[in-house]
Structures are given as C-alpha cells and as structure tokens.
Design a protein around this motif. Sequence first.
Motif, PDB file in Angstrom:
ATOM      1  N   ARG A  15      -3.141  -5.295   9.556  1.00  7.23           N
ATOM      2  CA  ARG A  15      -3.137  -5.356  10.985  1.00  7.23           C
ATOM      3  C   ARG A  15      -2.193  -4.692  11.328  1.00  7.23           C
ATOM      4  NH1 ARG A  15      -3.536 -10.427  10.516  1.00  7.23           N
ATOM      5  NH2 ARG A  15      -5.561 -10.776  11.084  1.00  7.23           N
ATOM      6  N   ALA A  16      -2.584  -3.436  11.799  1.00  7.91           N
ATOM      7  CA  ALA A  16      -1.453  -2.352  12.233  1.00  7.91           C
ATOM      8  C   ALA A  16      -2.785  -1.305  12.828  1.00  7.91           C
ATOM      9  CB  ALA A  16      -0.567  -1.929  11.242  1.00  7.91           C
ATOM     10  N   SER A  17      -2.070  -0.371  13.547  1.00  8.22           N
ATOM     11  CA  SER A  17      -2.892   0.634  14.202  1.00  8.22           C
ATOM     12  C   SER A  17      -3.190   1.768  13.201  1.00  8.22           C
ATOM     13  CB  SER A  17      -2.202   1.342  15.407  1.00  8.22           C
ATOM     14  OG  SER A  17      -0.968   2.133  14.905  1.00  8.22           O
ATOM     15  N   PRO A  18      -4.089   2.502  13.011  1.00  2.57           N
ATOM     16  CA  PRO A  18      -4.263   3.542  12.078  1.00  2.57           C
ATOM     17  C   PRO A  18      -3.351   4.538  12.218  1.00  2.57           C
ATOM     18  CG  PRO A  18      -6.438   3.335  13.328  1.00  2.57           C
ATOM     19  CD  PRO A  18      -5.365   2.432  13.975  1.00  2.57           C
ATOM     20  N   GLY A  19      -2.485   4.893  13.203  1.00  2.00           N
ATOM     21  CA  GLY A  19      -1.458   5.855  13.294  1.00  2.00           C
ATOM     22  C   GLY A  19      -0.339   5.393  12.644  1.00  2.00           C
ATOM     23  N   VAL A  20      -0.067   4.022  12.728  1.00  4.05           N
ATOM     24  CA  VAL A  20       1.091   3.572  12.144  1.00  4.05           C
ATOM     25  C   VAL A  20       1.056   3.559  10.462  1.00  4.05           C
ATOM     26  CG1 VAL A  20       2.550   1.317  11.639  1.00  4.05           C
ATOM     27  CG2 VAL A  20       1.772   2.011  13.854  1.00  4.05           C
ATOM     28  N   VAL A  21      -0.252   3.295  10.094  1.00  2.00           N
ATOM     29  CA  VAL A  21      -0.631   3.500   8.772  1.00  2.00           C
ATOM     30  C   VAL A  21      -0.678   4.786   8.263  1.00  2.00           C
ATOM     31  CG1 VAL A  21      -2.084   2.848   6.863  1.00  2.00           C
ATOM     32  CG2 VAL A  21      -1.905   1.291   8.546  1.00  2.00           C
ATOM     33  N   ARG A  22      -1.100   5.649   8.972  1.00  5.87           N
ATOM     34  CA  ARG A  22      -1.304   7.094   8.777  1.00  5.87           C
ATOM     35  C   ARG A  22       0.159   7.705   8.541  1.00  5.87           C
ATOM     36  NH1 ARG A  22      -4.143  12.273   8.325  1.00  5.87           N
ATOM     37  NH2 ARG A  22      -2.264  13.528   7.777  1.00  5.87           N
ATOM     38  N   ALA A  23       1.191   7.322   9.145  1.00  4.16           N
ATOM     39  CA  ALA A  23       2.660   7.620   9.141  1.00  4.16           C
ATOM     40  C   ALA A  23       2.995   7.742   7.407  1.00  4.16           C
ATOM     41  CB  ALA A  23       3.457   6.842   9.987  1.00  4.16           C
ATOM     42  N   SER A  24       2.573   6.699   6.869  1.00  6.05           N
ATOM     43  CA  SER A  24       2.913   6.421   5.250  1.00  6.05           C
ATOM     44  C   SER A  24       2.528   7.471   4.708  1.00  6.05           C
ATOM     45  CB  SER A  24       2.633   5.108   4.937  1.00  6.05           C
ATOM     46  OG  SER A  24       3.512   4.188   5.670  1.00  6.05           O
ATOM     47  N   LEU A  25       1.258   7.776   4.931  1.00  7.36           N
ATOM     48  CA  LEU A  25       0.670   8.926   4.023  1.00  7.36           C
ATOM     49  C   LEU A  25       1.180  10.187   4.279  1.00  7.36           C
ATOM     50  CD1 LEU A  25      -3.143   7.971   4.810  1.00  7.36           C
ATOM     51  CD2 LEU A  25      -1.765   7.263   2.761  1.00  7.36           C
ATOM     52  N   ASP A  26       1.934  10.716   5.336  1.00  7.24           N
ATOM     53  CA  ASP A  26       2.759  11.650   5.699  1.00  7.24           C
ATOM     54  C   ASP A  26       3.966  11.748   5.280  1.00  7.24           C
ATOM     55  OD1 ASP A  26       0.456  12.806   7.134  1.00  7.24           O
ATOM     56  OD2 ASP A  26       1.114  12.022   9.033  1.00  7.24           O
ATOM     57  N   ASP A  27       4.463  10.549   4.614  1.00  2.43           N
ATOM     58  CA  ASP A  27       5.771  10.401   4.174  1.00  2.43           C
ATOM     59  C   ASP A  27       5.657  10.775   2.687  1.00  2.43           C
ATOM     60  OD1 ASP A  27       8.026   9.512   3.075  1.00  2.43           O
ATOM     61  OD2 ASP A  27       8.088   7.610   4.013  1.00  2.43           O
ATOM     62  N   ARG A  28       6.016  12.129   2.342  1.00  2.00           N
ATOM     63  CA  ARG A  28       6.049  12.466   0.856  1.00  2.00           C
ATOM     64  C   ARG A  28       6.914  11.728  -0.125  1.00  2.00           C
ATOM     65  NH1 ARG A  28       5.855  19.021   0.937  1.00  2.00           N
ATOM     66  NH2 ARG A  28       4.785  19.296   2.734  1.00  2.00           N
ATOM     67  N   GLY A  29       7.904  10.942   0.533  1.00  2.00           N
ATOM     68  CA  GLY A  29       8.564  10.247  -0.372  1.00  2.00           C
ATOM     69  C   GLY A  29       7.790   8.861  -0.932  1.00  2.00           C
ATOM     70  N   TRP A  30       7.084   8.319   0.103  1.00  4.38           N
ATOM     71  CA  TRP A  30       6.401   7.201  -0.136  1.00  4.38           C
ATOM     72  C   TRP A  30       5.128   7.662  -1.089  1.00  4.38           C
ATOM     73  CZ3 TRP A  30       1.097   5.308   1.035  1.00  4.38           C
ATOM     74  CH2 TRP A  30       0.940   4.128   0.879  1.00  4.38           C
TER      75      TRP A  30
END
Length: 123
Positions: A15-30
């Motif tokens: 339950r979050a926007s695609p943009g907020v979830v996408r930010a994790s995919l852009d986090d190389r550390g994550w």
Amino acid sequence: MRDRRIDIVDETFIRASPGVVRASLDDRGWVAQVWPHLAPTVTRDRGLKGVRWAVTGQVVGEMEVWLEPFRDGVVVHHYVRGHRGPRAPRDVATRHTLRWKRAVHALKDRLEGAGPSSGASAL
C-alpha cells in the motif's frame, strides 16, 4: 541440465505509490543487500513500471521487478528466469525466493508503517 533451470514468479501487494516503491529499486545498497549472490546490470529501466536486469553469479539470466498500480497501492511482481550458476548451491532458487520475500515484506512493513523495519536487519 534441466535441474539447473531457475524460474521464479512472486507477487506482493504494497500500500504505497509506485514511485515510493521504485525508489528502493534505485538504491544500490538495498539491491546489494537483497541480492548479494547476484551481479545485476540494468538492461531496461521502465520508470515507474520497474526494472529489468541481466544477472550473473549464482543465477545467470534475467531478473525483473514490475510495478503494477492497483487500487491504493502497487503489486510488486518479481521474476527470475535463467539457470543456476556453476558454483551455486542446488537450492539457490529457494534461497533467492526466501531472501526476496523477507526483503519485500520488510519494505512493505516500512512503507505501510506497520512498525520499525530496516531492510538490512530484516535480511
């Protein structure tokens, strides 16, 4: 060679926007914490729809996270297609799936405010 094939499909609603979830995919550390057994290279950046990677390491092939908006959140689809790398344990698909489920549920908890959860400690 057939037992070396990897084919993983998973879906998790967050339950979050695609943009907020996408930010994790852009986090190389994550990404490195979630998939330390892989060396992912982005082959297709789909913006708010997700990312596709070529992967090497314990799995050789391709991996994707597709973000599908749904009602008040997003369905996070995770796909892995390929084969077990030469030094990978026999249960690499199971290990990968369990690691992903822990990570995506920690992300879900954090984004939905279900309590303190850091992706690193949940892995």
